[in-house]
Design a protein around this motif. Structure first.
Motif, PDB file in Angstrom:
ATOM      1  N   UNK A   1       7.451  19.002 -12.906  1.00 24.60           N
ATOM      2  CA  UNK A   1       7.087  18.327 -11.309  1.00 24.60           C
ATOM      3  C   UNK A   1       5.508  18.260 -10.839  1.00 24.60           C
ATOM      4  N   UNK A   2       4.531  18.826 -11.365  1.00 17.81           N
ATOM      5  CA  UNK A   2       3.311  18.561 -11.398  1.00 17.81           C
ATOM      6  C   UNK A   2       2.751  17.019 -12.083  1.00 17.81           C
ATOM      7  N   UNK A   3       3.240  17.388 -13.417  1.00 19.17           N
ATOM      8  CA  UNK A   3       3.025  15.721 -13.982  1.00 19.17           C
ATOM      9  C   UNK A   3       3.610  14.662 -13.538  1.00 19.17           C
ATOM     10  N   UNK A   4       5.016  14.931 -13.198  1.00 16.33           N
ATOM     11  CA  UNK A   4       5.130  13.501 -12.995  1.00 16.33           C
ATOM     12  C   UNK A   4       5.113  12.985 -11.765  1.00 16.33           C
ATOM     13  N   UNK A   5       4.588  13.613 -10.925  1.00 15.98           N
ATOM     14  CA  UNK A   5       4.208  13.898  -9.699  1.00 15.98           C
ATOM     15  C   UNK A   5       2.447  12.336  -9.595  1.00 15.98           C
ATOM     16  N   UNK A   6       1.744  13.816 -10.467  1.00 19.77           N
ATOM     17  CA  UNK A   6       0.508  13.105 -11.431  1.00 19.77           C
ATOM     18  C   UNK A   6       0.851  11.314 -11.539  1.00 19.77           C
ATOM     19  N   UNK A   7       2.237  11.697 -12.443  1.00 24.12           N
ATOM     20  CA  UNK A   7       2.358   9.834 -12.853  1.00 24.12           C
ATOM     21  C   UNK A   7       2.906   9.357 -11.807  1.00 24.12           C
ATOM     22  N   UNK A   8       3.306   9.520 -10.879  1.00 23.50           N
ATOM     23  CA  UNK A   8       4.114   8.647 -10.191  1.00 23.50           C
ATOM     24  C   UNK A   8       2.535   7.583  -9.169  1.00 23.50           C
ATOM     25  N   UNK A   9       1.942   8.530  -9.469  1.00 22.31           N
ATOM     26  CA  UNK A   9      -0.143   8.295  -8.340  1.00 22.31           C
ATOM     27  C   UNK A   9      -0.378   7.128  -8.787  1.00 22.31           C
ATOM     28  N   UNK A  10      -0.691   7.883 -11.069  1.00 23.54           N
ATOM     29  CA  UNK A  10      -1.124   6.504 -11.201  1.00 23.54           C
ATOM     30  C   UNK A  10      -0.325   5.324 -11.158  1.00 23.54           C
ATOM     31  N   UNK A  11       0.983   5.474 -11.518  1.00 25.23           N
ATOM     32  CA  UNK A  11       1.691   3.712 -11.632  1.00 25.23           C
ATOM     33  C   UNK A  11       1.567   3.080 -10.029  1.00 25.23           C
ATOM     34  N   UNK A  12       1.443   3.592  -8.819  1.00 23.81           N
ATOM     35  CA  UNK A  12       1.089   2.936  -8.191  1.00 23.81           C
ATOM     36  C   UNK A  12      -0.116   2.044  -7.571  1.00 23.81           C
ATOM     37  N   UNK A  13      -0.533   3.081  -8.568  1.00 22.63           N
ATOM     38  CA  UNK A  13      -2.475   2.189  -7.992  1.00 22.63           C
ATOM     39  C   UNK A  13      -2.843   1.690  -9.743  1.00 22.63           C
ATOM     40  N   UNK A  14      -1.481   0.916 -10.902  1.00 26.47           N
ATOM     41  CA  UNK A  14      -2.284   0.986 -11.433  1.00 26.47           C
ATOM     42  C   UNK A  14      -2.647  -0.593 -11.135  1.00 26.47           C
TER      43      UNK A  14
ATOM     44  N   UNK B   1       0.874  -1.115  -0.269  1.00 21.51           N
ATOM     45  CA  UNK B   1       0.251   0.241   0.367  1.00 21.51           C
ATOM     46  C   UNK B   1       0.721   1.557  -0.208  1.00 21.51           C
ATOM     47  N   UNK B   2       2.225   1.059   0.652  1.00 22.98           N
ATOM     48  CA  UNK B   2       2.771   2.584   0.361  1.00 22.98           C
ATOM     49  C   UNK B   2       3.760   3.118  -0.610  1.00 22.98           C
ATOM     50  N   UNK B   3       3.948   1.863  -1.367  1.00 26.27           N
ATOM     51  CA  UNK B   3       5.418   1.975  -1.702  1.00 26.27           C
ATOM     52  C   UNK B   3       4.598   1.563  -3.089  1.00 26.27           C
ATOM     53  N   UNK B   4       3.334   0.853  -3.436  1.00 24.21           N
ATOM     54  CA  UNK B   4       2.986   0.972  -5.070  1.00 24.21           C
ATOM     55  C   UNK B   4       3.589  -0.413  -4.606  1.00 24.21           C
TER      56      UNK B   4
END
Length: 390
Positions: free
Chosen positions: A377-390, A282-285
């Motif tokens: 910076x915002x685009x990368x942050x959103x992408x990291x959130x996306x890959x974590x929950x993929x 849950x924490x790291x994806x």
């Protein structure tokens, strides 16, 4: 993002133009000069490092400490130019004077003979001046700009020496340490080694080699921490990020091999001991149980640290020269001597760090909208959130 360098080893300056940097990236000459100083250090460097104190001038593309989005031009002036103006001057000279100055004895291991054949140069100085590793000065400057971009994105990078002349570090000495922890060790080490227990042995070998008029090579490692998964591509061969990194490492003067993760050791292991099992929490994806593949699968990052190594051959300029043949008389001679180092592996690790930084930064800019740093910076942050929950 792309860049072009220009300049000769003993010319007036080295120049680079970078195109495609996002606007609003904090950038100062001091940020670049810190990295240039690291390139000039390391036990085994020659006299030129005492002559040249490399510093950069940023002459376009930056205003009040931030990039504009327009091309950034970097200049590193050669302090030794005043002693070479008559030899490396731009203006024409008399034919008799030109013949008198010609270098006609190619050095084994250098670009001298092949470059002379390719471009039709009878004076081999026309080849060695550009093929010199001096050009890596301005590539480190370019990489320093890329490192500043990566730092803004929370991505860290470090290089260190893993072997000199057969003396190897113990990987257990830095295994599990963060990039910051490794950097702290390396920056206080005479040969940029993360295992201080072998530093003195490496230094002694370098000194012995120099005393014998010889040179020595080694291996360097670059670690990139904080890269998201999925950067690069499996779709086309020329978009694979590990392939681009391999090419970047091989573009450094005297480098002859590249490996990722376990590298060539994989040839001696079964698949069950090579491939990195996939885990999720849950924490790291998504994470990997191991990182044997050095942070890559299918030409794309896995989210694990990138680990890439390169092997540098011994510098071919020797103070007990090898035999060669004069291109004018075809008579055998001992190869001419140019000012050089006995071991440049520590310095080469800094070059490797910066060419890797450039390719990693470039890959991120290829993948995300990047006209402005805040947007990137915002685009990368959103992408990291996306890959974590993929």
């Amino acid at each position: 993002m792309r860049y072009l360098t220009a300049g000769e080893s003993h010319g007036p300056q080295l120049t680079a133009i970078i195109e495609g940097l996002p606007a609003q990236l904090p950038l100062t000459a001091e940020m670049v000069n810190k990295e240039l100083k690291r390139r000039q250090g390391g036990h085994g460097r020659g006299r030129r490092m005492q002559i040249e104190k490399d510093t950069v001038e940023i002459v376009s593309g930056v205003r009040h400490g931030k990039t504009l989005g327009s091309p950034v031009a970097l200049v590193v002036k050669n302090d030794d130019w005043k002693h070479w103006t008559s030899i490396m001057g731009i203006e024409p000279i008399e034919d008799t004077e030109e013949v008198k100055r010609q270098l006609s004895r190619p050095r084994p291991g250098h670009a001298d003979l092949n470059g002379g054949m390719k471009y039709g140069h009878r004076d081999l100085r026309n080849v060695l001046e550009r093929s010199s590793a001096r050009e890596t000065t301005v590539r480190v400057a370019v990489g320093a700009v890329a490192k500043q971009l990566l730092a803004e994105l929370g991505i860290k990078i470090v290089s260190h020496v893993t072997e000199i002349g057969g003396i190897k570090v113990n990987p257990e000495s830095y295994l599990g340490k963060s990039v910051d922890e490794i950097r702290e060790i390396v920056e206080n080490d005479a040969v940029y080694c993360a295992d201080p227990t072998v530093t003195q042995e490496m230094m002694d070998l370098i000194d012995k080699t120099k005393k014998n008029g010889d040179s020595i090579g080694g291996t360097v490692e670059v670690i990139v921490e904080g890269m998201p998964a999925g950067i690069g591509s499996y779709v086309h061969y020329d978009r694979k990020l590990d392939a681009k990194l391999a090419a970047a490492i091989m573009s450094i003067n005297a480098f002859k091999g590249v490996e990722f993760g376990l590298g060539f050791e994989m040839a001696r292991k079964p698949g069950s001991e090579v491939h990195d099992e996939i885990l999720w929490d849950q924490e790291n994806g998504y994470i990997r149980k191991t990182n044997n593949l050095g942070g890559f699968e299918g030409g794309m990052t896995t989210g694990m640290p990138i680990i890439v190594r390169g092997v540098m051959k011994p510098i071919p300029t020797l103070y007990k020269p090898l035999n060669s043949v004069d291109i004018e008389t075809k008579e055998p001679f001992q190869a001419s001597i140019e000012r050089s180092d006995s071991c440049a592996v520590p310095a080469a690790s800094i070059v490797a760090e910066h060419v890797v930084a450039w390719e990693v930064a470039n890959a991120l800019l290829d993948q995300f909208d990047a006209d402005q740093m805040p947007r990137l910076v915002d685009n990368l942050k959103n992408y990291l959130e996306y890959t974590k929950e993929f």
